[in-house]
Design a protein around this motif. Structure first.
Motif, mmCIF file in Angstrom:
data_model
loop_
_atom_site.group_PDB
_atom_site.id
_atom_site.type_symbol
_atom_site.label_atom_id
_atom_site.label_comp_id
_atom_site.label_asym_id
_atom_site.label_seq_id
_atom_site.Cartn_x
_atom_site.Cartn_y
_atom_site.Cartn_z
ATOM 1 N N GLY A 111 0.802 -1.206 0.000
ATOM 2 C CA GLY A 111 0.000 0.000 0.000
ATOM 3 C C GLY A 111 0.845 1.269 0.000
ATOM 4 N N TYR A 112 0.292 2.320 -0.570
ATOM 5 C CA TYR A 112 0.987 3.605 -0.637
ATOM 6 C C TYR A 112 -0.023 4.726 -0.409
ATOM 7 N N ALA A 113 0.470 5.861 0.047
ATOM 8 C CA ALA A 113 -0.376 7.029 0.303
ATOM 9 C C ALA A 113 0.461 8.283 0.095
ATOM 10 N N TRP B 216 -5.286 12.905 -2.854
ATOM 11 C CA TRP B 216 -4.364 11.819 -2.537
ATOM 12 C C TRP B 216 -4.114 10.966 -3.771
ATOM 13 N N LYS B 217 -2.961 10.319 -3.814
ATOM 14 C CA LYS B 217 -2.725 9.162 -4.676
ATOM 15 C C LYS B 217 -2.460 8.007 -3.733
ATOM 16 N N ALA B 218 -3.405 7.067 -3.648
ATOM 17 C CA ALA B 218 -3.304 6.038 -2.609
ATOM 18 C C ALA B 218 -4.054 4.781 -2.992
ATOM 19 N N SER B 219 -3.539 3.657 -2.537
ATOM 20 C CA SER B 219 -4.237 2.376 -2.611
ATOM 21 C C SER B 219 -3.708 1.508 -1.485
ATOM 22 N N SER B 220 -4.551 0.643 -0.974
ATOM 23 C CA SER B 220 -4.205 -0.120 0.226
ATOM 24 C C SER B 220 -3.276 -1.293 -0.077
ATOM 25 N N THR B 221 -2.628 -1.773 0.973
ATOM 26 C CA THR B 221 -1.898 -3.032 0.892
ATOM 27 C C THR B 221 -2.883 -4.170 0.635
ATOM 28 N N VAL B 222 -2.519 -5.036 -0.303
ATOM 29 C CA VAL B 222 -3.336 -6.209 -0.635
ATOM 30 C C VAL B 222 -2.542 -7.457 -0.270
ATOM 31 N N CYS B 223 -3.156 -8.354 0.497
ATOM 32 C CA CYS B 223 -2.510 -9.613 0.871
ATOM 33 C C CYS B 223 -3.270 -10.797 0.291
ATOM 34 N N LEU B 224 -2.522 -11.846 0.030
ATOM 35 C CA LEU B 224 -3.093 -13.153 -0.320
ATOM 36 C C LEU B 224 -2.818 -14.102 0.836
ATOM 37 N N ILE B 225 -3.885 -14.650 1.415
ATOM 38 C CA ILE B 225 -3.763 -15.653 2.478
ATOM 39 C C ILE B 225 -4.230 -16.984 1.918
ATOM 40 N N THR B 226 -3.419 -18.013 2.080
ATOM 41 C CA THR B 226 -3.787 -19.344 1.612
ATOM 42 C C THR B 226 -3.820 -20.296 2.795
ATOM 43 N N THR B 227 -4.912 -21.053 2.880
ATOM 44 C CA THR B 227 -5.052 -22.107 3.882
ATOM 45 C C THR B 227 -5.139 -23.427 3.134
ATOM 46 N N LYS C 245 -8.476 -19.534 -0.526
ATOM 47 C CA LYS C 245 -7.633 -18.439 -0.980
ATOM 48 C C LYS C 245 -8.370 -17.148 -0.628
ATOM 49 N N ILE C 246 -7.705 -16.282 0.119
ATOM 50 C CA ILE C 246 -8.345 -15.098 0.688
ATOM 51 C C ILE C 246 -7.572 -13.855 0.259
ATOM 52 N N ILE C 247 -8.289 -12.848 -0.213
ATOM 53 C CA ILE C 247 -7.704 -11.544 -0.522
ATOM 54 C C ILE C 247 -8.138 -10.562 0.559
ATOM 55 N N THR C 248 -7.197 -9.744 1.023
ATOM 56 C CA THR C 248 -7.539 -8.719 2.003
ATOM 57 C C THR C 248 -7.466 -7.346 1.345
ATOM 58 N N ASP C 249 -8.468 -6.514 1.626
ATOM 59 C CA ASP C 249 -8.510 -5.126 1.142
ATOM 60 C C ASP C 249 -7.943 -4.976 -0.280
ATOM 61 N N PRO C 250 -8.721 -5.304 -1.305
ATOM 62 C CA PRO C 250 -8.188 -5.317 -2.676
ATOM 63 C C PRO C 250 -7.782 -3.962 -3.240
ATOM 64 N N LEU D 241 -12.668 -7.291 4.037
ATOM 65 C CA LEU D 241 -12.693 -5.835 3.932
ATOM 66 C C LEU D 241 -12.597 -5.237 5.331
ATOM 67 N N SER D 242 -11.520 -4.500 5.584
ATOM 68 C CA SER D 242 -11.275 -3.992 6.933
ATOM 69 C C SER D 242 -12.192 -2.828 7.295
ATOM 70 N N HIS D 243 -12.471 -1.955 6.325
ATOM 71 C CA HIS D 243 -13.326 -0.794 6.591
ATOM 72 C C HIS D 243 -13.796 -0.203 5.270
ATOM 73 N N TYR D 244 -14.544 0.889 5.341
ATOM 74 C CA TYR D 244 -15.312 1.335 4.191
ATOM 75 C C TYR D 244 -14.602 2.316 3.249
ATOM 76 N N HIS D 245 -13.386 2.704 3.509
ATOM 77 C CA HIS D 245 -12.744 3.699 2.652
ATOM 78 C C HIS D 245 -12.460 3.123 1.258
ATOM 79 N N PRO D 246 -12.789 3.866 0.201
ATOM 80 C CA PRO D 246 -12.679 3.339 -1.163
ATOM 81 C C PRO D 246 -11.276 2.915 -1.574
ATOM 82 N N ASP D 247 -10.229 3.523 -1.008
ATOM 83 C CA ASP D 247 -8.878 3.103 -1.394
ATOM 84 C C ASP D 247 -8.565 1.690 -0.915
ATOM 85 N N HIS D 248 -9.449 1.129 -0.084
ATOM 86 C CA HIS D 248 -9.298 -0.254 0.382
ATOM 87 C C HIS D 248 -10.274 -1.221 -0.295
ATOM 88 N N ILE D 249 -11.406 -0.750 -0.756
ATOM 89 C CA ILE D 249 -12.476 -1.685 -1.157
ATOM 90 C C ILE D 249 -12.993 -1.503 -2.580
#
Length: 233
Positions: A41-43, A50-61, A65-70, A96-104
């Motif tokens: 992610g950067y801000a 702003w020029k910003a987008s969230s950190t995106v993680c891939l979690i595998t169990t 397969k899970i994506i966090t905050d795309p 989705l951690s919260h409602y801000h558009p740079d995360h969702i």
């Protein structure tokens, strides 16, 4: 049956037994949950925005397969998925951690996913909304409430082979223009209408207490310094 054929048959039977035991052991050995940062992610503050987008993680169990905050950078996300030989329809859950558009903003591109959301602890599966428990993503993944940045905010504590990793969302984040040095009381630059600094500090303490590493909403993964909690007390 002559001796040679008998020896061959015994060898075959022994090898089959070994293979069967190995196959059984493969299913008995638990598959540890893995986490990888796909997009850091950067801000970057601008004169009027702003020029910003969230950190995106891939979690595998073992089975998910899970994506966090795309985030909102489509090109970066699709390139990162392609590098993992994944397509959007391979993802089972989106957190989705919260409602801000740079995360969702890109949440809807995962056509087969269920959505774990901050919205009253509801999981969305198309138009079906159901409550979820804190281990809905697996026994190695705990969903925790972390208000402060905004009132409705969730984070993840993920148990991995390298230790417990917190996917913090914006409980912790930095501007690209500032040094990434963690402080419990560091300011929240967004200053959302429902931001609560006291609650945010408590949420940061919670993540520091339970995690060995933290992945911020914007910025680089860092190792937790437990002394910070001791100094606070």
């Amino acid at each position: 049956m002559d001796c040679i054929n008998l020896c061959i048959l015994r060898a075959i039977n022994n090898n089959v037994a070994v293979l069967e035991r190995l196959q059984i052991q493969k299913f008995l050995i638990p598959i540890m949950t893995q986490i990888k940062v796909l997009v850091q992610g950067y801000a970057i503050p601008l004169d009027k925005g702003w020029k910003a987008s969230s950190t995106v993680c891939l979690i595998t169990t073992g089975d998910k397969k899970i994506i966090t905050d795309p985030g909102c950078n489509r090109e970066a996300l699709l390139q990162a998925l392609s590098a993992e030989q994944l397509q959007t329809n391979d993802i089972d859950y989106v957190f989705l951690s919260h409602y801000h558009p740079d995360h969702i903003l890109l949440a809807g591109i995962f056509e087969n996913a269920k959505y774990i959301t901050y919205d009253a602890d509801l999981m969305y599966e198309k138009d079906l909304m159901t409550e979820f428990n804190k281990h809905v993503l697996g026994n190695d993944i705990e969903i925790v409430h972390t208000p402060g940045h905004v009132k409705q905010h969730l984070s993840l504590i993920v148990n991995t082979p390298k230790g417990k990793v917190a996917v913090a969302g914006d409980v912790v984040w930095w501007l690209d223009t500032e040094e990434q040095q963690f402080n419990l009381h560091q300011p929240d630059h967004m200053q959302a209408i429902d931001m609560d600094m006291q609650a945010l500090v408590e949420s940061r303490k919670l993540l520091l207490k339970h995690a060995d590493y933290i992945i911020p909403g914007h910025g680089k993964l860092f190792k937790v310094d437990k002394n910070i909690l001791n100094d606070e007390n």
